[in-house]
Design an enzyme around this catalytic site. Sequence first.
Site, PDB file in Angstrom:
ATOM      1  N   CYS A  43     -25.811   1.583  22.738  1.00 30.52           N
ATOM      2  CA  CYS A  43     -24.587   0.280  22.906  1.00 30.52           C
ATOM      3  C   CYS A  43     -24.418  -0.234  21.479  1.00 30.52           C
ATOM      4  O   CYS A  43     -23.174  -0.251  21.113  1.00 30.52           O
ATOM      5  CB  CYS A  43     -25.500  -0.285  23.940  1.00 30.52           C
ATOM      6  SG  CYS A  43     -24.267  -2.134  24.260  1.00 30.52           S
ATOM      7  N   GLY A 181     -15.184  17.060  29.246  1.00 33.03           N
ATOM      8  CA  GLY A 181     -15.549  17.022  30.654  1.00 33.03           C
ATOM      9  C   GLY A 181     -14.780  15.082  30.090  1.00 33.03           C
ATOM     10  O   GLY A 181     -14.612  14.303  29.165  1.00 33.03           O
ATOM     11  N   ILE A 185     -16.959   8.106  29.378  1.00 29.44           N
ATOM     12  CA  ILE A 185     -16.890   8.555  27.097  1.00 29.44           C
ATOM     13  C   ILE A 185     -15.555   9.687  27.032  1.00 29.44           C
ATOM     14  O   ILE A 185     -15.049   8.931  26.061  1.00 29.44           O
ATOM     15  CB  ILE A 185     -18.342   9.476  26.331  1.00 29.44           C
ATOM     16  CG1 ILE A 185     -19.236   8.570  27.125  1.00 29.44           C
ATOM     17  CG2 ILE A 185     -17.817   9.568  24.875  1.00 29.44           C
ATOM     18  CD1 ILE A 185     -20.899   9.043  26.330  1.00 29.44           C
ATOM     19  N   GLU A 204     -11.556  19.421  32.501  1.00 30.50           N
ATOM     20  CA  GLU A 204     -13.438  19.133  33.280  1.00 30.50           C
ATOM     21  C   GLU A 204     -13.655  19.922  34.854  1.00 30.50           C
ATOM     22  O   GLU A 204     -12.552  20.356  34.665  1.00 30.50           O
ATOM     23  CB  GLU A 204     -12.775  17.707  33.841  1.00 30.50           C
ATOM     24  CG  GLU A 204     -13.111  17.495  35.535  1.00 30.50           C
ATOM     25  CD  GLU A 204     -15.062  16.946  35.035  1.00 30.50           C
ATOM     26  OE1 GLU A 204     -14.858  16.192  33.962  1.00 30.50           O
ATOM     27  OE2 GLU A 204     -15.575  17.241  36.094  1.00 30.50           O
ATOM     28  N   HIS A 449      -3.188 -20.284  38.718  1.00 33.35           N
ATOM     29  CA  HIS A 449      -1.748 -19.485  38.728  1.00 33.35           C
ATOM     30  C   HIS A 449      -1.295 -19.550  37.224  1.00 33.35           C
ATOM     31  O   HIS A 449      -1.466 -20.899  36.916  1.00 33.35           O
ATOM     32  CB  HIS A 449      -0.692 -19.902  39.505  1.00 33.35           C
ATOM     33  CG  HIS A 449       0.804 -19.241  39.472  1.00 33.35           C
ATOM     34  ND1 HIS A 449       0.473 -18.332  40.006  1.00 33.35           N
ATOM     35  CD2 HIS A 449       1.484 -19.803  38.974  1.00 33.35           C
ATOM     36  CE1 HIS A 449       2.368 -17.902  39.978  1.00 33.35           C
ATOM     37  NE2 HIS A 449       2.434 -18.429  39.166  1.00 33.35           N
TER      38      HIS A 449
HETATM   39  P1  NAI Z   1     -20.090  11.648  32.556  1.00 33.34           P
HETATM   40  O1  NAI Z   1     -20.976  11.907  33.550  1.00 33.34           O
HETATM   41  O2  NAI Z   1     -19.465  10.287  33.017  1.00 33.34           O
HETATM   42  O3  NAI Z   1     -18.982  11.850  32.679  1.00 33.34           O
HETATM   43  C1  NAI Z   1     -19.239  13.842  32.001  1.00 33.34           C
HETATM   44  C2  NAI Z   1     -17.967  15.294  32.962  1.00 33.34           C
HETATM   45  O4  NAI Z   1     -18.032  15.980  31.916  1.00 33.34           O
HETATM   46  C3  NAI Z   1     -18.074  15.297  34.289  1.00 33.34           C
HETATM   47  O5  NAI Z   1     -16.973  14.870  35.242  1.00 33.34           O
HETATM   48  C4  NAI Z   1     -18.523  16.791  34.420  1.00 33.34           C
HETATM   49  O6  NAI Z   1     -18.743  16.861  35.623  1.00 33.34           O
HETATM   50  C5  NAI Z   1     -18.198  16.814  32.593  1.00 33.34           C
HETATM   51  N1  NAI Z   1     -18.576  17.928  32.639  1.00 33.34           N
HETATM   52  C6  NAI Z   1     -19.933  18.163  32.585  1.00 33.34           C
HETATM   53  N2  NAI Z   1     -20.230  19.563  32.164  1.00 33.34           N
HETATM   54  C7  NAI Z   1     -18.813  20.444  31.907  1.00 33.34           C
HETATM   55  C8  NAI Z   1     -18.533  21.428  31.069  1.00 33.34           C
HETATM   56  N3  NAI Z   1     -19.298  22.078  30.531  1.00 33.34           N
HETATM   57  N4  NAI Z   1     -17.373  21.590  31.114  1.00 33.34           N
HETATM   58  C9  NAI Z   1     -16.420  20.411  31.081  1.00 33.34           C
HETATM   59  N5  NAI Z   1     -17.199  19.321  32.394  1.00 33.34           N
HETATM   60  C10 NAI Z   1     -17.910  19.305  31.918  1.00 33.34           C
HETATM   61  O7  NAI Z   1     -20.297  11.503  31.036  1.00 33.34           O
HETATM   62  P2  NAI Z   1     -20.372  10.885  29.459  1.00 33.34           P
HETATM   63  O8  NAI Z   1     -18.993  10.834  29.665  1.00 33.34           O
HETATM   64  O9  NAI Z   1     -20.857  11.907  28.661  1.00 33.34           O
HETATM   65  O10 NAI Z   1     -21.149   8.948  29.469  1.00 33.34           O
HETATM   66  C11 NAI Z   1     -21.812   9.155  29.495  1.00 33.34           C
HETATM   67  C12 NAI Z   1     -23.175   7.915  30.219  1.00 33.34           C
HETATM   68  O11 NAI Z   1     -22.839   6.861  28.885  1.00 33.34           O
HETATM   69  C13 NAI Z   1     -22.421   8.483  31.154  1.00 33.34           C
HETATM   70  O12 NAI Z   1     -24.087   8.068  32.360  1.00 33.34           O
HETATM   71  C14 NAI Z   1     -21.524   6.401  31.558  1.00 33.34           C
HETATM   72  O13 NAI Z   1     -22.588   5.957  32.109  1.00 33.34           O
HETATM   73  C15 NAI Z   1     -22.436   5.796  30.490  1.00 33.34           C
HETATM   74  N6  NAI Z   1     -21.143   5.345  29.935  1.00 33.34           N
HETATM   75  C16 NAI Z   1     -20.302   4.317  30.118  1.00 33.34           C
HETATM   76  C17 NAI Z   1     -19.956   3.668  29.625  1.00 33.34           C
HETATM   77  C18 NAI Z   1     -19.262   2.520  30.272  1.00 33.34           C
HETATM   78  O14 NAI Z   1     -19.598   2.684  31.018  1.00 33.34           O
HETATM   79  N7  NAI Z   1     -17.565   1.977  30.357  1.00 33.34           N
HETATM   80  C19 NAI Z   1     -18.970   4.151  28.071  1.00 33.34           C
HETATM   81  C20 NAI Z   1     -19.765   5.172  28.091  1.00 33.34           C
HETATM   82  C21 NAI Z   1     -20.886   6.329  28.572  1.00 33.34           C
END
Ligand code: NAI
Length: 473
Positions: A43, A181, A185, A204, A449
Amino acid sequence: MTTKTYDAVVIGGGPGGYVCAIRLGQLKQKVLCVEKEEVGGVCLNWGCVPSKALIATSHTFEKVAHGASIGLLADNLRIDVPKMQGWKDGIVKKLTTGVRGLLKGNGAELVFGDARVVGPNRVQIKTKEGTTEVVEAKAIVIATGSSTIEIPTFKFDGRQVIGAREAVSLKEIPKRLLVIGGGVIGLELGCVYQKFGSVVTVVEATAGLLPGVDADCTAVVEKALVKRGAVIMKNALAKGYERNKDGSLSVSVEVKAPDGSAKLEKIVTDVVLVAVGMRPNGAGLGLEEVGVKVERGFVPTDTLGRTNVPTIYAIGDVSGVPMLAHKASKEGEVVAEVIAGHKAAKDWVSIPGAIFTDPEVAVVGLSETQAKEKGIDVRVGKFPFSALGRAMAVNETDGFIKVVADKNSHEVLGVHIVGPSATDLISEGALAVEMHAFLEDIGLTIHPHPTLGEGLMEASMHALGHAVHVMNR
Ligand code: NAI
């Protein structure tokens, strides 16, 4: 040599672990926190905080670059990437130094090294200085977080095929960026680089972006991405890549059509960002050897944060989804209090989510669909930012605030926001859901407001049929 003994050893110094250690210190427990890299974890060091610094800079950059319509003219606007990175690194340094100070100030010991559980009350630590010691603890807290998932055909090379860690430290803005993805992120960082001028392609695997988020909200984000020139490929899998003579990469993407047929497309890019999720770090810590259940890397716990071995606790990403810093911190506090003998448990109603795309998305509680799936009759109120004076004044009118409530009791079940400052506005919704507030509680509260927060008041009144600044149904 005498073995050191503690009330608790916390393994991992991220937003779960360091908060837990600080709280244990405040509760007069003798605590040791073991961290293998730097306090603050993903983080503070390369996730939430540094990415938000880049997001803020890119937001300002875009506002100024496109300011002509509001009378803001800037010639020769440029971005000094090393300066921006230095500023961002400075924020990280300030915060990690602050955390070290808070640990010390609250009496928590900190050691840098690799920890392994070698008994229900024993932890072996290989310190950064090269020594190995075993300490005894009445309680052990596993707070080891999660790691970026790699795709075998897209091994990170640190330059052109990267994960989020490298993406927040790029030395130059890529002309073309392909994001694998379309999750949190991928879209947050995709937004950053497209505002700085990269042409972004999102690949995606599923039929929609931002899994789990209200589809109405996602649609607004997708539209904004496309308006800025992004190509969104859904039902698409990145299979592999070849390096071209000019140094660019040709990525093969398999796209599935609705009839099930698939065709292969080649996308030329300069950088590939892989953002396909995080894997919990529960394996390789010696947990299974001492009888702790580990399931696909996760360490399951009860409402007190205890694993099936009562002296061993787990918090944060490693203990289960959602993998969010604020959930980890809250679990850290709960577990610290349980260890110190206080009455505490994980008994929250809902964990808010905040996504820093542009526009931002923030959610808490049930969506309309989730409520209906639970058999609850709902009433929904919606207020568009385009009807709000403050949103017009800040020139950010995309999006809306949606409130989902029980049709009969009017209890607020969920709030879903897409639009300016959604991530800040959601806290009022979180309070409402947590307190089992009614639509009237929000709607009859005088909101200042002109503010964006008025939108939640209006949305609540809209659900009741009494909104003033939008037509009621
Ligand atoms: P994510 O789980 O949010 O999204 C990953 C995406 O990649 C999904 O839509 C999935 O369908 C897709 N995917 C999976 N395999 C794939 C492939 N081979 N080809 C194409 N698409 C594919 O994961 P992300 O964005 O990596 O984030 C990881 C973690 O970090 C999450 O659990 C999230 O909660 C946390 N995070 C939270 C943030 C926030 O709350 N603002 C900011 C950054 C991360």
